[in-house]
Design an enzyme around this catalytic site. Structure first.
Site, PDB file in Angstrom:
ATOM      1  N   CYS A  86     -30.148 -11.439   3.523  1.00 19.25           N
ATOM      2  CA  CYS A  86     -31.272 -10.661   2.994  1.00 19.25           C
ATOM      3  C   CYS A  86     -32.577 -11.460   3.118  1.00 19.25           C
ATOM      4  O   CYS A  86     -33.027 -11.726   4.212  1.00 19.25           O
ATOM      5  CB  CYS A  86     -30.970 -10.236   1.569  1.00 19.25           C
ATOM      6  N   HIS A 194     -25.181  -7.991   1.785  1.00 19.65           N
ATOM      7  CA  HIS A 194     -24.846  -9.123   0.910  1.00 19.65           C
ATOM      8  C   HIS A 194     -23.344  -9.366   0.830  1.00 19.65           C
ATOM      9  O   HIS A 194     -22.684  -8.775  -0.025  1.00 19.65           O
ATOM     10  CB  HIS A 194     -25.360  -8.837  -0.507  1.00 19.65           C
ATOM     11  N   GLU A 196     -21.910 -11.853  -0.420  1.00 16.18           N
ATOM     12  CA  GLU A 196     -21.595 -12.498  -1.710  1.00 16.18           C
ATOM     13  C   GLU A 196     -21.472 -11.467  -2.839  1.00 16.18           C
ATOM     14  O   GLU A 196     -20.934 -11.755  -3.888  1.00 16.18           O
ATOM     15  CB  GLU A 196     -22.647 -13.568  -2.038  1.00 16.18           C
TER      16      GLU A 196
END
Lengths: 227, 82
Positions: A86, A194, A196
């Site tokens: 990002c 993302h 994560e």
């Protein structure tokens, strides 16, 4: 293996990154403040999402000149794995470690939702854990994820298999549905979605964890002789 | 001392979603004569005069103030009496 998670003023996904590495992989991760001048002691470098420097001027434009970035660029040059997610991706673009630039999303809205990605290239140190053309669910959360590059660069990206992830359904207007690109050498990956935030089933998807696992496996494979 | 005004605009061929949104709004407001809208940035700097002033301004524009992948820049220099 030790991961560095770089923290800029305005980063906000740094804890999620640390969580993915420590809880998801059971590996070591440390936050590194943007004023540090060396990341040489780490085996992989993660640039998290957020709004570094308030996105002033252009997303990532100012973070790219933060003190820590000189060392990040040196380590990238040496071939160490560097992942930018990002805002981290935007910083890598501004730093010139990856080709192209980001623009506002075509619909001018901030988009935050799960998306389906296609793994276009699983022959990288970041994606070896996926199958080729596998569809995975990873969330996006950005206002400026509309990837742009000129025709010549796009051809080069295609010829070198540098397009690693594409959106199944293009939400932001990105050229060629691009969600993530890797450098020619194959050690610097930038992606808007993302991983994560998709590191455990309780988050709705664990598809992103394989990316971190792939970095770890790749590192183990290349260090098996020396350790 | 000089006052430097830098204008950053999108390169030709790069879509300008904000520009199109503004154009649509102007059309809705019955300003049908508007043919195109281009957005950009305006940055004003006060700089101590140096011998290689222009070279240094261009460096600043290329390294930080604009992103050469998608943007062009122009600038003007004006003397200021301090």
């Amino acid at each position: 293996m030790k991961f560095a998670v770089i923290v800029f003023p305005g980063s906000n996904c740094d804890d999620d990154m640390v969580y993915a590495v420590t809880e998801g992989l059971n590996a070591e991760a440390e936050k590194v403040w943007y004023t540090e001048t060396s990341v040489a002691d780490y085996d992989a470098i993660l640039l998290p999402g957020g709004f570094s420097y308030g996105d002033y001027l252009r997303s990532g434009a100012i973070a790219r000149f933060a003190p820590v970035m000189t060392s990040v660029m040196e380590e990238a040059e040496k071939g160490k794995p560097v992942l930018g997610v990002c805002n981290g991706f935007q910083i890598l673009l501004e730093a010139g470690l990856l080709p192209g630039a980001m623009q506002r999303n075509q619909n001018l809205r901030f988009i935050c939702r799960p998306t389906e990605l296609v793994v276009e290239n699983n022959q990288t140190g970041f994606t070896a854990g996926y199958k080729e053309n596998e569809t995975i669910s990873v969330p996006i959360a950005h206002g400026e994820g509309n990837y742009f590059c000129d025709e010549k660069t796009l051809k080069k990206l295609r010829d070198n298999k540098q397009i690693v992830f594409t959106y199944k359904s293009n939400a932001n207007g990105s050229v060629a549905d691009i969600a993530g690109v890797i450098n020619e050498k194959g050690n610097v990956l930038g992606m808007m979605p993302h991983p994560e935030r998709a590191a455990s089933d309780i988050l709705g998807s664990a598809d992103g964890l394989k990316l971190f696992q792939s970095i770890l496996n790749h590192w183990r494979e290349s260090h098996v002789l020396t350790s | 001392m000089v006052k430097v005004q830098v204008y950053v605009t999108l390169k030709e061929g790069v879509l300008d979603p904000q520009g199109s949104a503004i154009q649509n709004a102007l059309h809705t407001m019955e300003y049908k004569e508007v043919q195109s809208v281009q957005t950009g940035k305006f940055i004003e700097l006060k700089i101590e005069k140096t011998t290689d002033l222009e070279k240094r301004i261009e460096e600043m524009c290329e390294k930080l103030l604009s992103n050469p992948v998608i943007e062009d820049y122009t600038y003007t220099i004006e003397e200021v009496v301090s």
